[in-house]
Design a protein around this motif. Structure first.
Motif, mmCIF file in Angstrom:
data_model
loop_
_atom_site.group_PDB
_atom_site.id
_atom_site.type_symbol
_atom_site.label_atom_id
_atom_site.label_comp_id
_atom_site.label_asym_id
_atom_site.label_seq_id
_atom_site.Cartn_x
_atom_site.Cartn_y
_atom_site.Cartn_z
ATOM 1 N N PRO A 80 62.046 48.768 27.419
ATOM 2 C CA PRO A 80 61.574 48.692 28.806
ATOM 3 C C PRO A 80 60.462 47.670 28.981
ATOM 4 O O PRO A 80 59.764 47.326 28.021
ATOM 5 N N ARG A 100 57.918 54.555 31.024
ATOM 6 C CA ARG A 100 59.401 54.606 30.986
ATOM 7 C C ARG A 100 59.873 55.274 29.699
ATOM 8 O O ARG A 100 60.827 56.071 29.708
ATOM 9 N N ARG A 101 59.215 54.960 28.574
ATOM 10 C CA ARG A 101 59.613 55.609 27.303
ATOM 11 C C ARG A 101 59.401 57.125 27.386
ATOM 12 O O ARG A 101 60.239 57.907 26.937
ATOM 13 N N ASP A 133 55.806 50.186 30.502
ATOM 14 C CA ASP A 133 56.702 50.366 29.358
ATOM 15 C C ASP A 133 56.502 51.785 28.791
ATOM 16 O O ASP A 133 57.461 52.547 28.585
ATOM 17 N N THR A 191 63.371 54.048 38.530
ATOM 18 C CA THR A 191 62.361 53.698 37.518
ATOM 19 C C THR A 191 63.023 53.815 36.153
ATOM 20 O O THR A 191 62.831 52.973 35.284
ATOM 21 N N ILE A 192 63.778 54.865 35.977
ATOM 22 C CA ILE A 192 64.743 54.974 34.866
ATOM 23 C C ILE A 192 65.917 55.812 35.377
ATOM 24 O O ILE A 192 65.774 56.580 36.330
ATOM 25 N N VAL A 248 65.824 50.034 31.588
ATOM 26 C CA VAL A 248 65.019 49.993 30.350
ATOM 27 C C VAL A 248 65.408 48.807 29.465
ATOM 28 O O VAL A 248 64.990 48.734 28.305
ATOM 29 N N ILE A 258 65.914 51.618 23.625
ATOM 30 C CA ILE A 258 65.468 51.021 24.890
ATOM 31 C C ILE A 258 64.413 49.936 24.664
ATOM 32 O O ILE A 258 63.697 49.949 23.654
#
Ligand SMILES: Cc1cc2nc3c(=O)[nH]c(=O)nc-3n(C[C@H](O)[C@H](O)[C@H](O)COP(=O)(O)OP(=O)(O)OC[C@H]3O[C@@H](n4cnc5c(N)ncnc54)[C@H](O)[C@@H]3O)c2cc1C
Length: 288
Positions: free
Chosen positions: A259, A270-271, A267, A198-199, A222, A257
């Protein structure tokens, strides 16, 4: 139905380079990306299918006085089984330890992982942390030629590299990190060893007097490729590695990034993951 007319099994890099001159050749190494992609209709094989697994001298890890040369056919299991990789390139070892299942690791090659150029490819972030280079061979004329490309210039987009059609990736080169170089890899997935990331985050730097120098931060899944994170690196470079620096670097990574939201995560999520996990990795380095 496939349109494959010829099956090539070269034994040397020269034979493979010769075969690639004709164009319209699909290269298969472990086949763990290529075969599912062909079966799902995502890709079509060329007129020739080239099995490169029997090429001599393209599998294995050589530690010389200057650093490492990892053959493109080296499998993820080979990386995991290497005491030198474990002790000297721990981020690459950790990425191998979080890579798929045993069955996939036994077949999947480092060259295939790079040439497939997934933004979530697990070897990419550690190899960017170690400023790896890829070696490409081709035979435009009578003799085999090689060119060496920094990995950061090799990965150009999702599924895209700067490899020309007539080129074979033969090896990955890494300079030996200095003794005080620390490096780590982190992967987040629902089932980290079985899922695509996922990251993912690779982190490395020379630790001296409570500071990190020559900092490399690389983040996966990302952006269109696994990327270096220059804002996070600048926030860390040469600074005392305390809570303020760590929080500033984790916040700075947000500027590096881009994402997307997809089936694995939004998004926003992920951040959040990047900020929290980079902070945790840096705290580990700080207390380690
Ligand atoms: C169930 C499953 C789980 C997976 N889990 C992960 C995971 O956790 N992490 C991860 O990163 N990946 C994962 N993958 C993806 C895949 O296993 C890796 O990307 C693997 O390293 C690809 O290597 P390969 O040798 O199988 O490549 P192949 O499938 O043989 O080739 C991949 C691509 O690279 C090209 N190629 C291969 N070698 C060369 C070369 N030497 N020179 C030029 N071109 C070349 C091929 O033409 C093809 O386009 C998974 C795949 C499956 C099916």
């Amino acid at each position: 139905m496939t349109n494959v007319e010829r099956y090539l099994v070269p034994r040397t890099i020269e034979e493979a380079s010769e075969g690639l001159r004709g164009g319209d050749v699909s290269i298969v190494a472990g086949g763990t990306d290529l075969m599912p992609q062909s079966q799902s209709g995502k890709i079509k094989f060329g007129a020739a299918l080239m099995n490169i697994r029997r090429i001599e001298g393209m599998r294995g890890i050589v530690r010389s006085a200057n650093g490492f040369r990892i053959g493109a056919l080296t499998t993820i299991t080979d990386l995991l089984d290497s005491p030198e990789i474990r002790s000297e390139l721990p981020a690459l070892w950790q990425a191998s330890d979080h890579f798929a299942s045993d069955q996939i690791r036994n077949a999947a090659t480092i060259g295939g992982n790079l040439c497939n150029a997934s933004p979530a490819g697990d070897t990419h972030a550690p190899l960017l942390v170690y400023a790896a280079r890829v070696v490409l061979a081709s035979k435009p004329n009578a003799a085999v030629q090689t060119r060496i490309v920094p990995l950061s210039d090799f990965l150009v987009g999702p599924g895209k590299t700067s490899r020309a059609a007539g080129e074979l990736l033969t090896a990955v080169e890494i300079d030996a990190p200095p003794p005080s170089f620390v490096s780590k890899y982190f992967k987040f997935g629902t089932r980290p060893a079985l899922d695509i990331s996922t990251i993912s985050i690779g982190l490395g730097g020379v630790r001296e007097e409570g500071r990190l120098r020559n900092v490399h931060v690389a983040i996966g899944a990302v952006a269109p490729t696994v990327i270096r994170a220059p804002h996070a690196e600048a926030a860390l470079e040469g600074k005392v590695l305390d809570k303020t620096t760590i929080q500033a670097a984790a916040a700075a990574a947000d500027h590096d990034i881009r994402p997307i939201s997809d089936v694995r995560a939004s998004d926003w999520y992920r951040r959040e993951l990047v900020r929290n996990m980079l902070e945790r990795m840096l705290l580990d380095v700080c207390h380690g």
